[in-house]
Design an enzyme around this catalytic site. Structure first.
Site, PDB file in Angstrom:
ATOM      1  N   ASN A  32       0.531  -1.199   0.431  1.00  0.00           N
ATOM      2  CA  ASN A  32      -0.140   0.099   0.185  1.00  0.00           C
ATOM      3  C   ASN A  32       1.067   0.990   0.136  1.00  0.00           C
ATOM      4  O   ASN A  32       1.323   1.685   0.766  1.00  0.00           O
ATOM      5  CB  ASN A  32      -1.398   0.255   0.860  1.00  0.00           C
ATOM      6  CG  ASN A  32      -1.954   1.440   1.148  1.00  0.00           C
ATOM      7  OD1 ASN A  32      -2.102   1.721   2.244  1.00  0.00           O
ATOM      8  ND2 ASN A  32      -2.690   1.705   0.079  1.00  0.00           N
ATOM      9  N   HIS A  37       7.235   5.966   1.428  1.00  0.00           N
ATOM     10  CA  HIS A  37       8.089   4.712   0.913  1.00  0.00           C
ATOM     11  C   HIS A  37       9.003   4.841  -0.347  1.00  0.00           C
ATOM     12  O   HIS A  37      10.001   4.456  -0.475  1.00  0.00           O
ATOM     13  CB  HIS A  37       6.754   3.349   0.590  1.00  0.00           C
ATOM     14  CG  HIS A  37       5.912   2.730   1.231  1.00  0.00           C
ATOM     15  ND1 HIS A  37       4.557   3.136   1.398  1.00  0.00           N
ATOM     16  CD2 HIS A  37       6.240   1.889   2.615  1.00  0.00           C
ATOM     17  CE1 HIS A  37       4.219   2.870   2.334  1.00  0.00           C
ATOM     18  NE2 HIS A  37       5.336   1.640   3.571  1.00  0.00           N
ATOM     19  N   GLN A  61       2.995  -9.245  13.282  1.00  0.00           N
ATOM     20  CA  GLN A  61       2.918  -8.005  13.872  1.00  0.00           C
ATOM     21  C   GLN A  61       1.772  -7.477  14.357  1.00  0.00           C
ATOM     22  O   GLN A  61       2.044  -6.158  14.722  1.00  0.00           O
ATOM     23  CB  GLN A  61       4.214  -6.913  13.053  1.00  0.00           C
ATOM     24  CG  GLN A  61       3.734  -6.502  11.905  1.00  0.00           C
ATOM     25  CD  GLN A  61       4.659  -5.849  11.410  1.00  0.00           C
ATOM     26  OE1 GLN A  61       5.734  -6.020  10.767  1.00  0.00           O
ATOM     27  NE2 GLN A  61       4.730  -4.396  11.250  1.00  0.00           N
ATOM     28  N   GLY A 147      12.024   4.024   7.606  1.00  0.00           N
ATOM     29  CA  GLY A 147      11.109   5.737   8.378  1.00  0.00           C
ATOM     30  C   GLY A 147      11.554   6.184   9.458  1.00  0.00           C
ATOM     31  O   GLY A 147      11.290   5.459  10.305  1.00  0.00           O
ATOM     32  N   GLU A 148      12.088   7.327   9.131  1.00  0.00           N
ATOM     33  CA  GLU A 148      12.478   7.608  10.687  1.00  0.00           C
ATOM     34  C   GLU A 148      10.694   7.811  11.885  1.00  0.00           C
ATOM     35  O   GLU A 148      10.942   8.488  12.552  1.00  0.00           O
ATOM     36  CB  GLU A 148      12.574   8.795  11.322  1.00  0.00           C
ATOM     37  CG  GLU A 148      14.243   8.411  10.267  1.00  0.00           C
ATOM     38  CD  GLU A 148      14.913  10.426  10.562  1.00  0.00           C
ATOM     39  OE1 GLU A 148      14.182  10.867  10.426  1.00  0.00           O
ATOM     40  OE2 GLU A 148      15.818   9.937   9.819  1.00  0.00           O
ATOM     41  N   ASP A 150       8.625   6.071  11.946  1.00  0.00           N
ATOM     42  CA  ASP A 150       8.217   4.539  12.544  1.00  0.00           C
ATOM     43  C   ASP A 150       9.812   4.934  13.748  1.00  0.00           C
ATOM     44  O   ASP A 150      10.470   4.315  13.757  1.00  0.00           O
ATOM     45  CB  ASP A 150       8.478   3.860  12.013  1.00  0.00           C
ATOM     46  CG  ASP A 150       6.939   3.339  11.576  1.00  0.00           C
ATOM     47  OD1 ASP A 150       6.077   3.771  12.506  1.00  0.00           O
ATOM     48  OD2 ASP A 150       7.163   3.788  10.725  1.00  0.00           O
ATOM     49  N   GLN A 153      10.303   1.541  15.942  1.00  0.00           N
ATOM     50  CA  GLN A 153      11.268   0.003  15.110  1.00  0.00           C
ATOM     51  C   GLN A 153      12.283   0.386  14.801  1.00  0.00           C
ATOM     52  O   GLN A 153      13.338   0.265  14.848  1.00  0.00           O
ATOM     53  CB  GLN A 153       9.839   0.407  14.049  1.00  0.00           C
ATOM     54  CG  GLN A 153       9.745  -0.786  12.694  1.00  0.00           C
ATOM     55  CD  GLN A 153       9.050  -0.587  11.986  1.00  0.00           C
ATOM     56  OE1 GLN A 153       8.324  -1.457  11.537  1.00  0.00           O
ATOM     57  NE2 GLN A 153       9.276   0.276  10.795  1.00  0.00           N
ATOM     58  N   SER A 185       1.055   8.109   6.185  1.00  0.00           N
ATOM     59  CA  SER A 185       0.828   6.555   6.097  1.00  0.00           C
ATOM     60  C   SER A 185       0.182   6.086   5.233  1.00  0.00           C
ATOM     61  O   SER A 185      -0.864   6.771   5.333  1.00  0.00           O
ATOM     62  CB  SER A 185       0.480   6.890   7.962  1.00  0.00           C
ATOM     63  OG  SER A 185       0.240   5.407   8.446  1.00  0.00           O
ATOM     64  N   SER A 186      -0.339   4.909   5.141  1.00  0.00           N
ATOM     65  CA  SER A 186      -1.434   4.102   4.472  1.00  0.00           C
ATOM     66  C   SER A 186      -2.131   4.472   5.167  1.00  0.00           C
ATOM     67  O   SER A 186      -3.811   4.038   4.953  1.00  0.00           O
ATOM     68  CB  SER A 186      -0.885   2.653   4.459  1.00  0.00           C
ATOM     69  OG  SER A 186       0.088   2.128   3.611  1.00  0.00           O
TER      70      SER A 186
HETATM   71  O1  PAF Z   1       7.100  -0.416   8.874  1.00  0.00           O
HETATM   72  C1  PAF Z   1       6.788  -1.571   8.043  1.00  0.00           C
HETATM   73  O2  PAF Z   1       6.296  -1.143   7.006  1.00  0.00           O
HETATM   74  C2  PAF Z   1       6.679  -2.874   8.460  1.00  0.00           C
HETATM   75  O3  PAF Z   1       6.517  -3.234  10.216  1.00  0.00           O
HETATM   76  C3  PAF Z   1       7.989  -4.064   8.836  1.00  0.00           C
HETATM   77  C4  PAF Z   1       9.266  -2.899   8.822  1.00  0.00           C
HETATM   78  C5  PAF Z   1       8.036  -3.840   7.344  1.00  0.00           C
HETATM   79  C6  PAF Z   1       7.837  -5.390   8.401  1.00  0.00           C
HETATM   80  O4  PAF Z   1       6.709  -6.006   8.563  1.00  0.00           O
END
Ligand code: PAF
Length: 289
Positions: A32, A37, A61, A147-148, A150, A153, A185-186
């Site tokens: 998406n 991205h 996740q 991406g920053e 997240d 993450q 964001s999606s």
């Molecule tokens: O940030 C995301 O899109 C997801 O958490 C990732 C890093 C692709 C892992 O599924």
């Protein structure tokens, strides 16, 4: 652009790149795709010869089955965008290929997985760490771009990469924003037009307000946080958290900390928005990013 629909097909192409001594940069995604991205892909193109993107809606996740089921799947459109960007290889595995029946191993990154996003979404970061580790093992890139937006993450992936000795350089890419300031964001697709244009941008504006208050010398983080939460809730959000944290380790910020990050998450209608802004108190005004 080559499409690899399973692990074996991916390995064949990656072996080819390695045998030609070509460097590779990997951008994992849930699909998406939007301009955010594509900015990761462009960052990857700055550093490596070959760009590999994965599109995989990773079930482990998602903490809610409905969220996984509703997650938009737009693979045909995504592939057009990636081809236009000049991506070399797209990995599109099935859930069965990534998690065959009986698969039981999980990757845990202690501490960071349990706070903020991890507190709101139990099990989320175990799912992220597991899939990213699996993808790193399969792709074995030289670089990987995240991406920053997240922030947590990105920090988790850096920790995991260092602790498990993947030997991959993790690169953070700045948050891509709509002209209103809203982080791309999606999940913004879940907002209606009024929410997206008139209300959602107030979330980023609140984080900015906190950032500027801190740069002006306000160290009463608790009061800044609660004022913002109250304001957002009055504007139609359901704030999950707004927190000022130490940007190095995400511990609760103290008045002595110089590198801070303001992180937030809030529901607006069906969308759960997240965003963050770093604050560097040591730098002269206007140079703190
Ligand atoms: O940030 C995301 O899109 C997801 O958490 C990732 C890093 C692709 C892992 O599924």
């Amino acid at each position: 652009m080559i499409l690899a629909n399973d692990k074996d097909a991916l390995r064949v192409v990656m072996r080819g790149y390695r045998s030609n001594a070509e460097t590779t940069a990997f951008v994992p995604t849930l699909g998406n795709l939007h301009d955010g991205h594509l900015s990761l892909v462009r960052k990857a193109q700055d550093v490596a010869d070959r760009i590999v993107v994965s599109i995989f809606v990773n079930p482990t996740q998602f903490d809610k089955a409905a969220d996984l089921a509703d997650y938009p799947r737009t693979t045909d459109k995504d592939l057009v965008l990636l081809k236009e960007e000049g991506v070399d290889l797209v990995f599109l595995p099935s859930a069965e290929d990534m998690y065959p029946v009986g698969s039981a191993a999980r990757v845990e990154v202690d501490g960071i997985s349990d706070i903020l996003e991890g507190d709101s979404r139990p099990g989320h970061f175990s799912g992220v760490a597991t899939i990213v580790a699996k993808l790193f093992n399969l792709v074995q890139p030289d670089y990987s771009v995240f991406g920053e937006k997240d922030f947590q993450q990105l920090m988790l992936v850096k920790r995991m990469e260092a602790d498990l000795d993947f030997g991959i350089e993790i690169i953070g890419a700045p948050t891509a924003r709509e002209s209103s300031g809203l982080a791309m964001s999606s999940r913004n697709n879940y907002l209606n037009t009024k929410q997206r244009n008139d209300i959602a941008p107030k979330f980023h504006a609140e984080l900015q307000k906190i950032k500027y208050a801190i740069l002006e010398g306000n160290k009463d983080f608790l009061s800044l946080q609660s004022t913002s939460i109250n304001y957002l809730n009055q504007q139609g959000f359901k704030a999950d958290y707004i927190e000022v944290r130490n940007a190095e380790d995400l511990s609760v910020a103290s008045a002595e900390d110089k590198d801070l990050v303001v992180l937030g998450s809030a529901w607006l209608g069906k969308a759960r928005l997240i965003d963050n802004l770093t604050v560097n108190i040591g730098l002269p005004k206007g140079e703190d990013g």
